[in-house]
Design a protein around this motif. Structure first.
Motif, PDB file in Angstrom:
ATOM      1  N   LEU A  64       0.830  -1.193   0.000  1.00  0.00           N
ATOM      2  CA  LEU A  64       0.000   0.000   0.000  1.00  0.00           C
ATOM      3  C   LEU A  64       0.872   1.254   0.000  1.00  0.00           C
ATOM      4  O   LEU A  64       2.084   1.192   0.171  1.00  0.00           O
ATOM      5  N   ILE A  65       0.244   2.403  -0.188  1.00  0.00           N
ATOM      6  CA  ILE A  65       0.943   3.684  -0.213  1.00  0.00           C
ATOM      7  C   ILE A  65       0.623   4.415   1.081  1.00  0.00           C
ATOM      8  O   ILE A  65      -0.537   4.508   1.481  1.00  0.00           O
ATOM      9  N   GLY A  66       1.652   4.945   1.757  1.00  0.00           N
ATOM     10  CA  GLY A  66       1.486   5.445   3.112  1.00  0.00           C
ATOM     11  C   GLY A  66       1.158   6.911   3.255  1.00  0.00           C
ATOM     12  O   GLY A  66       1.171   7.429   4.375  1.00  0.00           O
ATOM     13  N   THR A  67       0.868   7.614   2.173  1.00  0.00           N
ATOM     14  CA  THR A  67       0.560   9.035   2.281  1.00  0.00           C
ATOM     15  C   THR A  67      -0.876   9.248   2.761  1.00  0.00           C
ATOM     16  O   THR A  67      -1.730   8.379   2.606  1.00  0.00           O
ATOM     17  N   GLY A  90       7.240   8.627  19.088  1.00  0.00           N
ATOM     18  CA  GLY A  90       7.375   9.314  17.813  1.00  0.00           C
ATOM     19  C   GLY A  90       6.236   8.936  16.894  1.00  0.00           C
ATOM     20  O   GLY A  90       5.362   8.128  17.235  1.00  0.00           O
ATOM     21  N   LEU A  91       6.237   9.533  15.728  1.00  0.00           N
ATOM     22  CA  LEU A  91       5.293   9.186  14.664  1.00  0.00           C
ATOM     23  C   LEU A  91       6.074   8.404  13.620  1.00  0.00           C
ATOM     24  O   LEU A  91       7.045   8.907  13.051  1.00  0.00           O
ATOM     25  N   PHE A  92       5.664   7.162  13.360  1.00  0.00           N
ATOM     26  CA  PHE A  92       6.367   6.297  12.423  1.00  0.00           C
ATOM     27  C   PHE A  92       5.545   6.200  11.140  1.00  0.00           C
ATOM     28  O   PHE A  92       4.503   5.546  11.106  1.00  0.00           O
ATOM     29  N   ALA A  93       6.016   6.899  10.125  1.00  0.00           N
ATOM     30  CA  ALA A  93       5.303   6.986   8.852  1.00  0.00           C
ATOM     31  C   ALA A  93       5.925   6.006   7.870  1.00  0.00           C
ATOM     32  O   ALA A  93       7.115   6.098   7.562  1.00  0.00           O
ATOM     33  N   ASP A  94       5.128   5.085   7.380  1.00  0.00           N
ATOM     34  CA  ASP A  94       5.628   4.001   6.542  1.00  0.00           C
ATOM     35  C   ASP A  94       5.234   4.204   5.087  1.00  0.00           C
ATOM     36  O   ASP A  94       4.195   4.795   4.778  1.00  0.00           O
ATOM     37  N   ALA A  95       6.067   3.695   4.188  1.00  0.00           N
ATOM     38  CA  ALA A  95       5.771   3.613   2.752  1.00  0.00           C
ATOM     39  C   ALA A  95       5.391   4.959   2.149  1.00  0.00           C
ATOM     40  O   ALA A  95       4.377   5.095   1.469  1.00  0.00           O
ATOM     41  N   LEU A  96       6.225   5.972   2.378  1.00  0.00           N
ATOM     42  CA  LEU A  96       5.986   7.293   1.804  1.00  0.00           C
ATOM     43  C   LEU A  96       6.754   7.421   0.491  1.00  0.00           C
ATOM     44  O   LEU A  96       7.988   7.398   0.486  1.00  0.00           O
ATOM     45  N   GLN A 120      11.891  22.923   8.543  1.00  0.00           N
ATOM     46  CA  GLN A 120      11.499  24.278   8.931  1.00  0.00           C
ATOM     47  C   GLN A 120      11.372  24.411  10.443  1.00  0.00           C
ATOM     48  O   GLN A 120      11.749  25.437  11.023  1.00  0.00           O
ATOM     49  N   GLN A 121      10.849  23.377  11.104  1.00  0.00           N
ATOM     50  CA  GLN A 121      10.615  23.429  12.544  1.00  0.00           C
ATOM     51  C   GLN A 121      11.808  22.945  13.363  1.00  0.00           C
ATOM     52  O   GLN A 121      11.764  22.992  14.594  1.00  0.00           O
ATOM     53  N   GLY A 122      12.870  22.468  12.712  1.00  0.00           N
ATOM     54  CA  GLY A 122      13.985  21.899  13.454  1.00  0.00           C
ATOM     55  C   GLY A 122      13.603  20.604  14.133  1.00  0.00           C
ATOM     56  O   GLY A 122      14.093  20.270  15.213  1.00  0.00           O
ATOM     57  N   ARG A 123      12.736  19.839  13.492  1.00  0.00           N
ATOM     58  CA  ARG A 123      12.207  18.596  14.053  1.00  0.00           C
ATOM     59  C   ARG A 123      12.983  17.419  13.462  1.00  0.00           C
ATOM     60  O   ARG A 123      13.108  17.299  12.236  1.00  0.00           O
ATOM     61  N   ALA A 124      13.520  16.544  14.309  1.00  0.00           N
ATOM     62  CA  ALA A 124      14.313  15.419  13.823  1.00  0.00           C
ATOM     63  C   ALA A 124      13.449  14.471  12.990  1.00  0.00           C
ATOM     64  O   ALA A 124      12.305  14.174  13.339  1.00  0.00           O
ATOM     65  N   LEU A 125      14.020  14.006  11.895  1.00  0.00           N
ATOM     66  CA  LEU A 125      13.346  13.085  10.977  1.00  0.00           C
ATOM     67  C   LEU A 125      14.330  11.963  10.671  1.00  0.00           C
ATOM     68  O   LEU A 125      15.343  12.181  10.014  1.00  0.00           O
ATOM     69  N   HIS A 126      14.045  10.764  11.175  1.00  0.00           N
ATOM     70  CA  HIS A 126      14.961   9.634  11.033  1.00  0.00           C
ATOM     71  C   HIS A 126      14.439   8.672   9.969  1.00  0.00           C
ATOM     72  O   HIS A 126      13.261   8.315   9.972  1.00  0.00           O
ATOM     73  N   GLY A 127      15.317   8.236   9.082  1.00  0.00           N
ATOM     74  CA  GLY A 127      14.947   7.225   8.100  1.00  0.00           C
ATOM     75  C   GLY A 127      15.214   5.838   8.647  1.00  0.00           C
ATOM     76  O   GLY A 127      16.212   5.603   9.330  1.00  0.00           O
ATOM     77  N   PHE A 150       9.843   6.930   7.766  1.00  0.00           N
ATOM     78  CA  PHE A 150      10.353   8.001   8.608  1.00  0.00           C
ATOM     79  C   PHE A 150       9.861   7.842  10.044  1.00  0.00           C
ATOM     80  O   PHE A 150       8.690   7.507  10.281  1.00  0.00           O
ATOM     81  N   ALA A 151      10.755   8.107  10.983  1.00  0.00           N
ATOM     82  CA  ALA A 151      10.387   8.265  12.387  1.00  0.00           C
ATOM     83  C   ALA A 151      10.475   9.755  12.687  1.00  0.00           C
ATOM     84  O   ALA A 151      11.553  10.351  12.609  1.00  0.00           O
TER      85      ALA A 151
END
Length: 389
Positions: free
Chosen positions: A128-131, A159-165, A181-188, A363-364
């Motif tokens: 599936l597509i995660g958007t 955290g928020l774990f966003a899959d299949a983007l 923009q917000q200085g928010r960490a985004l981990h792959g 992304f986390a």
């Protein structure tokens, strides 16, 4: 900087989302001229007005994820209930929706978080597509409102774990841009790619010539064994029942290649609803009197999405699904499609007939205050260390 690499922010640069007195900012930030609010709705308790708002959002949504349309996702949520994170405008209309649930992060044993598209085996096996389903142009506002809500009330989530983007989707780019923009960490954590087709990216000439020669040889052998090949499209509403009956017969014979996690009733509901809207295509390839391959796919905004693929297991050695997909690619070009995502499961071996690789990220996203964000960074660092060991 690669989109699938972590965006590391030192602790001193992490924005403290708390206000004076230890309070959090309002989860309903003022975005533009509208005050947006976030709701978490149970998919099995949606009211008739909720369903109407979802249908209205489907009608005006940005292209890219027909799988999140109300008529497509609702049957799947009957098998895999989840919460829907909904961002609403002042009038109550939905500007975006994303399935979400609290789950443990695999590989950590202790870190839990909000996971997007928590649809169990259906997500793992059907690609599936995660958007989110979101109004065109509202991608940034959707993520801003949702993350503000999770900052204010994260619960036990790390955290928020966003899959299949998909990395070519505006919703993914909006999330990455907002975090920067917000200085928010985004981990792959574990991106992947799967086969796709685009008319503007031709196959390599030599590889295409060899594949065509091999395919023509296989088709000739199949025709000798079973009879001449014949492609059929099933466009009428009355074709749905017979097509599904034949497809499930292939499944029972061990020939399913892409719809196993869908219960028969779920697949039937999606295909029937899609046919009513002109958004589904059904095809079959027969050799003589025997159907050797069948496929169903969704079409929206000149984009195709694979839904189901099956073959007669007795003809597996001839690879009839490749013969069918070759014909579907020609049909997609004739229909004017700009992209066809095979929606194959992550880890599926790429098909030389579909050389384009559509890339996806996991992304986390950091939420909450500095301590919570530091715990997420520590957990993701441990995952990276374990993966590279």
């Amino acid at each position: 900087m690669s989109l699938i690499e972590p965006i590391l922010v030192p602790p001193s640069a992490v924005r403290d989302t708390r206000m004076s007195g230890g309070e959090h900012p309002s989860p309903f930030p003022l975005l533009g001229s509208e005050r947006l609010r976030v709701q978490f709705l149970r998919s099995d308790r949606l009211t008739p007005p909720d369903r109407r708002r979802w249908a209205n959002l489907t009608a005006c949504a940005a292209p890219g994820n027909v799988l999140a349309a109300d008529w497509c996702l609702s049957p799947l949520l009957e098998d895999y209930p989840a919460r829907l994170a909904v961002v609403c405008d002042r009038a109550g209309g939905w500007i975006g929706m994303l399935p979400i649930a609290y789950e443990r992060l695999p590989g950590t044993g202790w870190l839990g978080g909000w996971h997007t598209w928590p649809l169990g085996a259906a997500h793992a096996h059907t690609g599936l597509i995660g958007t989110p389903l979101v109004r065109a142009g509202a991608e940034h506002a959707f993520w801003e409102a949702l993350l503000a809500q999770l900052d204010a009330r994260p619960g036990l989530a790390g955290g928020l774990f966003a899959d299949a983007l998909p990395l070519d989707d505006p919703a993914t780019l909006a999330l990455v841009s907002l975090c920067a923009q917000q200085g928010r960490a985004l981990h792959g954590w574990g991106g992947f790619a799967r086969s796709a087709w685009r008319p503007d990216i031709p196959a390599k000439p030599r590889a295409e010539m060899l594949m065509r020669s091999r395919m023509e040889e296989q088709e000739a052998l199949l025709a000798v064994a079973h009879g001449p090949l014949k492609l059929a499209f099933h466009r009428h509403a009355e074709d749905c029942g017979p097509w599904l009956a034949a497809f499930h017969a292939l499944e029972r014979g061990g020939g399913s290649l892409g719809a196993a996690p869908f219960a028969p009733a779920t697949l039937r509901s999606v295909i029937a609803a899609g046919q009513q809207r002109g958004a589904v295509r059904l095809a079959s390839l027969a050799a003589g009197e025997t159907i050797v391959a069948m496929a169903a796919w969704l079409v929206s905004d000149a984009r195709g999405y694979g839904l189901a693929l099956g073959i007669d297991a007795r003809a597996r050695g001839f690879a009839p699904h490749r013969m069918l997909m070759r014909r579907i690619a020609k049909h997609a070009r004739h229909e004017g499609m700009v992209q066809f995502d095979a929606c194959a499961a992550a880890g599926t071996v790429p098909d030389l007939m579909w050389p384009e690789q559509r890339r996806f990220a996991r992304f986390a996203v950091a939420i909450g205050g500095p301590c919570r964000r530091a715990l997420l960074a520590r957990a993701m660092g441990a995952l990276d260390s374990g993966a590279s060991a």
